[in-house]
Design a protein around this motif. Structure first.
Motif, mmCIF file in Angstrom:
data_model
loop_
_atom_site.group_PDB
_atom_site.id
_atom_site.type_symbol
_atom_site.label_atom_id
_atom_site.label_comp_id
_atom_site.label_asym_id
_atom_site.label_seq_id
_atom_site.Cartn_x
_atom_site.Cartn_y
_atom_site.Cartn_z
ATOM 1 N N ASP A 83 0.815 -1.209 0.000
ATOM 2 C CA ASP A 83 0.000 0.000 0.000
ATOM 3 C C ASP A 83 0.853 1.266 0.000
ATOM 4 O OD1 ASP A 83 -2.577 -1.190 0.039
ATOM 5 O OD2 ASP A 83 -2.252 -1.743 2.123
ATOM 6 N N ARG A 84 2.119 1.117 0.380
ATOM 7 C CA ARG A 84 3.017 2.267 0.453
ATOM 8 C C ARG A 84 3.338 2.815 -0.942
ATOM 9 N NH1 ARG A 84 6.878 3.334 4.383
ATOM 10 N NH2 ARG A 84 7.876 5.321 3.991
ATOM 11 N N LEU A 85 3.285 1.966 -1.934
ATOM 12 C CA LEU A 85 3.626 2.385 -3.296
ATOM 13 C C LEU A 85 2.427 3.076 -3.943
ATOM 14 C CD1 LEU A 85 5.552 -0.825 -4.403
ATOM 15 C CD2 LEU A 85 6.507 1.295 -3.501
ATOM 16 N N ILE A 86 2.054 4.226 -3.386
ATOM 17 C CA ILE A 86 0.812 4.884 -3.796
ATOM 18 C C ILE A 86 0.883 5.463 -5.206
ATOM 19 C CG2 ILE A 86 0.099 5.414 -1.443
ATOM 20 C CD1 ILE A 86 1.124 8.256 -1.864
ATOM 21 N N TYR A 87 2.091 5.671 -5.720
ATOM 22 C CA TYR A 87 2.225 6.249 -7.055
ATOM 23 C C TYR A 87 2.595 5.203 -8.104
ATOM 24 C CZ TYR A 87 2.331 10.576 -4.346
ATOM 25 O OH TYR A 87 2.013 11.593 -3.485
ATOM 26 N N LEU A 88 2.577 3.908 -7.710
ATOM 27 C CA LEU A 88 2.987 2.863 -8.647
ATOM 28 C C LEU A 88 2.089 2.839 -9.886
ATOM 29 C CD1 LEU A 88 4.828 0.474 -9.314
ATOM 30 C CD2 LEU A 88 3.226 -1.020 -8.105
ATOM 31 N N THR B 2 8.974 6.880 -9.339
ATOM 32 C CA THR B 2 7.717 6.423 -8.732
ATOM 33 C C THR B 2 7.948 5.858 -7.333
ATOM 34 O OG1 THR B 2 6.759 5.899 -10.891
ATOM 35 C CG2 THR B 2 5.799 4.814 -8.984
ATOM 36 N N ILE B 3 8.948 4.983 -7.213
ATOM 37 C CA ILE B 3 9.209 4.319 -5.927
ATOM 38 C C ILE B 3 9.701 5.324 -4.890
ATOM 39 C CG2 ILE B 3 10.695 2.637 -4.766
ATOM 40 C CD1 ILE B 3 10.562 0.991 -7.408
ATOM 41 N N SER C 231 6.920 7.575 -3.735
ATOM 42 C CA SER C 231 5.991 6.851 -2.861
ATOM 43 C C SER C 231 6.567 6.689 -1.458
ATOM 44 C CB SER C 231 5.672 5.473 -3.446
ATOM 45 O OG SER C 231 4.988 5.583 -4.670
ATOM 46 N N SER D 7 6.733 10.051 0.575
ATOM 47 C CA SER D 7 5.452 10.732 0.755
ATOM 48 C C SER D 7 4.872 10.472 2.147
ATOM 49 C CB SER D 7 4.462 10.261 -0.315
ATOM 50 O OG SER D 7 3.157 10.643 0.004
ATOM 51 N N GLY E 298 1.652 8.698 1.795
ATOM 52 C CA GLY E 298 1.860 7.276 1.538
ATOM 53 C C GLY E 298 2.136 6.512 2.818
ATOM 54 N N THR F 205 -0.297 3.628 4.358
ATOM 55 C CA THR F 205 0.233 2.289 4.606
ATOM 56 C C THR F 205 -0.106 1.815 6.009
ATOM 57 O OG1 THR F 205 2.073 2.695 3.101
ATOM 58 C CG2 THR F 205 2.327 0.890 4.644
#
Length: 395
Positions: A249-254, A309-310, A313, A316, A319, A323
Motif C-alpha cells: 500500500d506504500r507504493l501509492i504512485y505505482l 515512482t518508488i 511513494s 510521501s 503514503g 500504509t
C-alpha cells in the motif's frame, strides 16, 4: 535470431526445475515464511534473472541483452502491481496465512501457462499481420488510461461471476480443510474455498496477460526473449509477496508509474507500426518515415520512471499514513476473525503488529490521518480488537 530446440529445451527444463524446487522444498509443508526467508529467496531469484540476462548479453549481443532487461524490468513491475489484486482476493476469501504460499504458486504456474499461450499467439499474429502492432499499441494506451482512474476499494471483491457460478452449480463449503481443494461434509464431497480462490486467481491471471504480453512485444519481437523475460519476472513472485506484504500500500504512485511506462510502450508500438505500415488507408500502404524508439532509450525511460515512482511513494507522508492505516485495518480484521486467528501464536503476532500500528497512528499528524476516508472506522476496529484481546487473556 533463431535459437536451436536444444536451447529452448534447456531453458524450459530450468524454469520447470525452479518451479518444482519451489514446491517440494518450500510449499509442500504449509508454513508462514519469515521476512528473512522471503528476502533471501527473493534476492536469489532476482540474481538468477540477472545472471541469465548477462548470459543473453554475452552470447546474444547487446541488443538482445538490452531487450531482455527492458522486458524483465517491465514485467516485474507489472507483476508487483498484480500482487495488490492477489492481496485483495486472498483477504476476501480469508485464506489462512500458512496456505497463501500454495495459492500464490498456483497463480504463478497458471500465469506462466496463460502468458506462454498468449506469447505464441501474439507472435503468430505479428508474423501474419504487421498491423497488429497498432492493436497492441492501442491496448496499452487504453490500459494506461484505466490505471489512472480512481478505483473504489469497496468494489474490490473476489466474488466475481465465475465464483458465483461455481457456488450455484456445485456444493461449496465456507470452511477450509487445510490446503485441500475438496472435503467431505455430512458424507458429501464439496468444494473448499481453497479451490474457489485458485479459480479467482486464475481468472485474474488471464486478464493480466492481456496487458502484459502486448507490453513486452512493444520492447522486443524475439519470442525467446519475450518468454524468458516473462518467466523470470514471475519467478520469486511468491517470496516477493511476503517480503512486500504490508508495504504494497506504500507504493501509492505505482499505478502512475506503470501508466506512464505502458503509454510510452504503446506510443513505441504505434511508431513501429507506422514504420512497418502496409495498411492501404495510411500513407497509401507505404512505410511512414517516423522516429523509432531504441531499446536503450526504452530501458532508460523504464528504469527512470520506476525509480521516480518508488522514491516519491516512499518519501510521501500521505503514503506512509495510508500504509499504516491500511495495515492496521487488515490486522484488526484478521485478529477479529477467529477462524483466521485460532492459533494463539498467530493471534499474538497479529495483535503485536496492530499495537505498533496504533502507536504510529496516534503520533500521526491529523491532516494525514484524516485524509484516509476510513480512519474513524479503523480506529474503532482497533478498540474492538483490544477488547477481544483482553477477553481472550481472561479465559
Amino acid at each position: 535470431m533463431n535459437l536451436s530446440p536444444l536451447i529452448w529445451g534447456i531453458t524450459i527444463v530450468i524454469i520447470l526445475g525452479l518451479l518444482a524446487f519451489d514446491y517440494f522444498f518450500h510449499i509442500r509443508k504449509a508454513h508462514i515464511p519469515t521476512l528473512r526467508e522471503a528476502a533471501i529467496w527473493s534476492s536469489i531469484y532476482v540474481g538468477l534473472a540477472v545472471v541469465f540476462g548477462v548470459a543473453v548479453f554475452i552470447f546474444g549481443g547487446p541488443t538482445m541483452g538490452g531487450e531482455y532487461f527492458a522486458g524483465y524490468i517491465t514485467e516485474k513491475a507489472l507483476s508487483v502491481d498484480n500482487l495488490f489484486v492477489f492481496l485483495v482476493i486472498m483477504a476476501s476469501f480469508k485464506v489462512p496465512r500458512e496456505d497463501q504460499q500454495k495459492v500464490l504458486l498456483f497463480g504463478i504456474v497458471f500465469a506462466l501457462i496463460a502468458r506462454t499461450a498468449f506469447i505464441f499467439a501474439g507472435a503468430a499474429l505479428i508474423n501474419t499481420w504487421s498491423w497488429m502492432f497498432y492493436i497492441f499499441g492501442i491496448i496499452l494506451l487504453v490500459t494506461a488510461g484505466n490505471l489512472l482512474k480512481e478505483e473504489d476499494s469497496e468494489g474490490d471483491d473476489a466474488d466475481n461471476f465465475i465464483i458465483k457460478l461455481a457456488k450455484k452449480l456445485f456444493n461449496t463449503s465456507d470452511k477450509y480443510d487445510g490446503d485441500k481443494l475438496f472435503t467431505k461434509i455430512d458424507g458429501k464431497k464439496v468444494l473448499t474455498p481453497m479451490l474457489l480462490v485458485m479459480v479467482a486467481i486464475g481468472g485474474t491471471d488471464l486478464l493480466f496477460a492481456l496487458d502484459s504480453i502486448p507490453a513486452i512485444f512493444g520492447l522486443t519481437q524475439n519470442v525467446y526473449i519475450v518468454f524468458t523475460a516473462t518467466a523470470f519476472s514471475l519467478m520469486g513472485l511468491r517470496q516477493l509477496y511476503f517480503l512486500l506484504d504490508g508495504l504494497l500500500d506504500r507504493l501509492i504512485y505505482l499505478s502512475y508509474g506503470l501508466a506512464t511506462i505502458l503509454a510510452f510502450i504503446g506510443v513505441k508500438l504505434v511508431l513501429h507500426a507506422l514504420h512497418e505500415n502496409n495498411l492501404p488507408f495510411i500513407n497509401d500502404g507505404e512505410h511512414v518515415p517516423v522516429f523509432e524508439i531504441s531499446t536503450s532509450l526504452s530501458l532508460i525511460v523504464i528504469i527512470g520512471v520506476l525509480a521516480i515512482t518508488i522514491i516519491a511513494s516512499l518519501v510521501s507522508k500521505s503514503g506512509k499514513a495510508q500504509t499504516v492505516l491500511n495495515n492496521a485495518r487488515r490486522h484488526a480484521e484478521s485478529y477479529l476473525d477467529l477462524d483466521y486467528t485460532a492459533d494463539s501464536a498467530e493471534r499474538e503476532r497479529v495483535y503485536n503488529l496492530l499495537m505498533d500500528e496504533e502507536k504510529t497512528i496516534q503520533g500521526m499528524e491529523p491532516k494525514y490521518r484524516d485524509k484516509h476516508k476510513d480512519s474513524e472506522e479503523i480506529l474503532g476496529q482497533i478498540v474492538q480488537a483490544q477488547q477481544h484481546h483482553r477477553d481472550y487473556r481472561l479465559k
